[in-house]
Motif scaffolding. Structure first.
Motif, PDB file in Angstrom:
ATOM      1  N   LYS A  10       0.740  -1.061  -0.097  1.00  0.00           N
ATOM      2  CA  LYS A  10      -0.024   0.045   0.017  1.00  0.00           C
ATOM      3  C   LYS A  10       0.963   1.140   0.134  1.00  0.00           C
ATOM      4  O   LYS A  10       0.379   2.214  -0.786  1.00  0.00           O
ATOM      5  CB  LYS A  10      -0.928   0.138   1.178  1.00  0.00           C
ATOM      6  N   TRP A  14       0.934   4.030  -3.074  1.00  0.00           N
ATOM      7  CA  TRP A  14       0.899   5.461  -2.595  1.00  0.00           C
ATOM      8  C   TRP A  14       2.077   6.440  -3.338  1.00  0.00           C
ATOM      9  O   TRP A  14       1.918   7.261  -3.879  1.00  0.00           O
ATOM     10  CB  TRP A  14       0.674   5.835  -1.221  1.00  0.00           C
ATOM     11  N   ASN A  18       1.612   9.058  -6.325  1.00  0.00           N
ATOM     12  CA  ASN A  18       1.830  10.513  -5.935  1.00  0.00           C
ATOM     13  C   ASN A  18       3.092  10.766  -6.420  1.00  0.00           C
ATOM     14  O   ASN A  18       3.699  11.933  -6.119  1.00  0.00           O
ATOM     15  CB  ASN A  18       1.952  10.835  -4.603  1.00  0.00           C
ATOM     16  N   CYS A  58       0.483   9.863   3.174  1.00  0.00           N
ATOM     17  CA  CYS A  58       0.508   8.220   3.230  1.00  0.00           C
ATOM     18  C   CYS A  58      -0.524   7.733   4.147  1.00  0.00           C
ATOM     19  O   CYS A  58      -0.648   8.551   5.186  1.00  0.00           O
ATOM     20  CB  CYS A  58       1.875   7.721   3.594  1.00  0.00           C
TER      21      CYS A  58
END
Length: 70
Positions: A10, A14, A18, A58
């Protein structure tokens, strides 16, 4: 738990979404890339880096007690 559901994955998703690299995190936080890499792999613990990454956006559920959570 499927592999893509792990906190480590995860965090990496992220980062990709980004356009954030470990180098970018390290420079912004004031540490080395190796430290950030080890933290994301779950080898190192850092409550400061945890707070910093959450501040960057995050997901906080990826962390537990200053490390990438399980």
């Amino acid at each position: 738990m499927k592999n893509e559901d792990t906190p480590n994955v995860k965090v990496r998703i992220w980062m990709l979404r980004n356009n954030i690299s470990m180098v970018k995190i390290a420079k912004s936080y004031g540490s080395g890339r190796t430290f950030v890499s080890q933290f994301i792999q779950g080898v190192r613990t850092s409550k400061g880096l945890t707070k910093f990454m959450i501040g960057m956006g995050c997901p906080k559920e990826c962390f537990k007690n200053g490390r990438i959570g399980d």
